[in-house]
Write an enzyme that holds these catalytic residues in place. Structure first.
Site, PDB file in Angstrom:
ATOM      1  N   ASP A  19      45.377  52.394  62.116  1.00 43.22           N
ATOM      2  CA  ASP A  19      46.664  52.181  61.482  1.00 43.22           C
ATOM      3  C   ASP A  19      47.605  51.629  62.551  1.00 43.22           C
ATOM      4  O   ASP A  19      47.320  51.708  63.749  1.00 43.22           O
ATOM      5  CB  ASP A  19      47.163  53.514  60.920  1.00 43.22           C
ATOM      6  CG  ASP A  19      48.539  53.421  60.315  1.00 43.22           C
ATOM      7  OD1 ASP A  19      48.787  52.489  59.530  1.00 43.22           O
ATOM      8  OD2 ASP A  19      49.380  54.273  60.629  1.00 43.22           O
ATOM      9  N   ASP A  21      51.799  51.437  62.484  1.00 39.49           N
ATOM     10  CA  ASP A  21      53.014  52.232  62.716  1.00 39.49           C
ATOM     11  C   ASP A  21      52.672  53.717  62.753  1.00 39.49           C
ATOM     12  O   ASP A  21      52.067  54.258  61.831  1.00 39.49           O
ATOM     13  CB  ASP A  21      54.034  51.977  61.608  1.00 39.49           C
ATOM     14  CG  ASP A  21      54.474  50.527  61.562  1.00 39.49           C
ATOM     15  OD1 ASP A  21      54.987  50.032  62.582  1.00 39.49           O
ATOM     16  OD2 ASP A  21      54.298  49.879  60.512  1.00 39.49           O
ATOM     17  N   ASP A 177      47.720  58.256  61.210  1.00 38.15           N
ATOM     18  CA  ASP A 177      48.608  59.413  61.311  1.00 38.15           C
ATOM     19  C   ASP A 177      49.087  59.919  59.958  1.00 38.15           C
ATOM     20  O   ASP A 177      49.925  60.819  59.901  1.00 38.15           O
ATOM     21  CB  ASP A 177      49.815  59.073  62.181  1.00 38.15           C
ATOM     22  CG  ASP A 177      50.759  58.082  61.504  1.00 38.15           C
ATOM     23  OD1 ASP A 177      50.275  57.014  61.059  1.00 38.15           O
ATOM     24  OD2 ASP A 177      51.969  58.360  61.411  1.00 38.15           O
TER      25      ASP A 177
END
Length: 231
Positions: A19, A21, A177
Site C-alpha cells: 500500500d 499512504d 496499514d
C-alpha cells in the site's frame, strides 16, 4: 511469461506489494496542508494533524468527513475535486517515506526480489509521486484505485499486479496499514503483513484483521525471517 516462484535466495518474497499512504509514505503532512487550504477558503482555522492522521488511509472522503463534520455528504462530495487538485500541488512537499522504508526497499532489491505498489489513490497521483521520491525506476508495478474496475478490498488489483510481473499470488506478499489491505490479500491468496506504523482510527484493532504477520516498523521487515512464508 513463466511465473516466478518461492522466495529469493536471501529469503524475501519474489514480489512484495505495498500500500502507499500509511505504509510506504507518511503522506499525512501533505494532506494536512491540503485540508488547511480548503479550510482557509471557508474561513476556518487549520486542522490539528492528530485529528486528520487516523483517516488518511481511508481516502479523500474520509478525510473530508473528519475535516468538515458539519457538512452533509453532498457538500463534502463537492469538495472532492478541489481537494484532489490542491493535493496535487502538495505532493511530497511535507511528507516523506516512513523511517526504515528506504532501507527496506534497498534490501528487497538487493535480494533479487522486486517490489510494487497497489493503492486506492488515483493512479495519476500515485504515479506523479514516484519521481518525487526517486522510485520511478525502482517500482516494478503500480496499480491505482482507478486503474481497474474494482479496487481494494477487492483482490483484483493485487492479482493484476502479480500477473503483470508473472509472479504467482502465493509467492507474493502484500503490506498494508488498513483492514481493506488484509482482506484483499487474503482473497487474492497472498500472505499479508499488517504495517502497525501506519494510520488507523483508535477503535481499529489490527489483531482482529487476520493478517499473517503484524510488524511494528519497516526496519523489522529487513529481516527475511519477519516475512510470512508463501502459501
Amino acid at each position: 511469461m513463466r511465473p516466478e516462484t518461492g522466495m529469493s535466495a536471501t529469503g524475501f518474497p519474489a514480489l512484495v506489494l505495498f500500500d502507499l499512504d500509511g505504509t510506504l509514505l507518511d503522506s499525512a503532512p501533505d494532506f494536512v496542508a491540503t485540508i488547511d487550504v480548503l479550510r482557509a477558503q471557508r474561513g476556518e482555522a487549520p486542522i490539528a494533524a492528530d485529528q486528520l492522521r487516523p483517516h488518511v488511509s481511508r481516502g479523500a472522503r474520509a478525510m473530508l468527513a473528519a475535516a468538515f463534520p458539519r457538512l452533509d455528504q453532498a457538500a463534502r462530495e463537492a469538495l472532492v475535486p478541489p481537494f484532489l487538485a490542491i493535493y496535487r500541488e502538495q505532493l511530497a512537499r511535507h511528507g516523506a517515506p516512513f523511517e526504515g522504508v528506504e532501507a527496506l526497499l534497498a534490501a528487497i532489491e538487493g535480494s533479487g526480489s522486486r517490489w510494487g505498489i497497489v493503492t486506492n489513490k488515483p493512479e495519476a497521483l500515485a504515479r506523479a509521486l514516484l519521481p518525487l521520491l526517486g522510485w520511478q525506476a525502482r517500482c516494478a508495478v503500480l496499480v491505482g484505485g482507478d486503474t481497474l474496475a474494482l479496487r481494494k478490498p477487492d483482490p483484483l488489483p493485487l492479482l493484476h499486479a502479480a500477473q503483470a510481473l508473472g509472479v504467482a499470488p502465493g509467492d507474493c506478499a502484500y503490506v498494508g496499514d488498513d483492514e481493506r489491505d488484509i482482506i484483499a490479500a487474503r482473497a487474492a491468496g497472498m500472505p499479508s503483513v499488517v504495517a502497525l506504523w501506519g494510520y488507523r482510527p483508535e477503535h481499529d484493532d489490527p489483531a482482529t484483521w487476520q493478517g499473517d504477520a503484524l510488524v511494528a516498523s519497516a526496519h523489522a521487515l529487513i529481516d527475511p525471517a519477519a516475512w510470512p512464508r508463501p502459501r
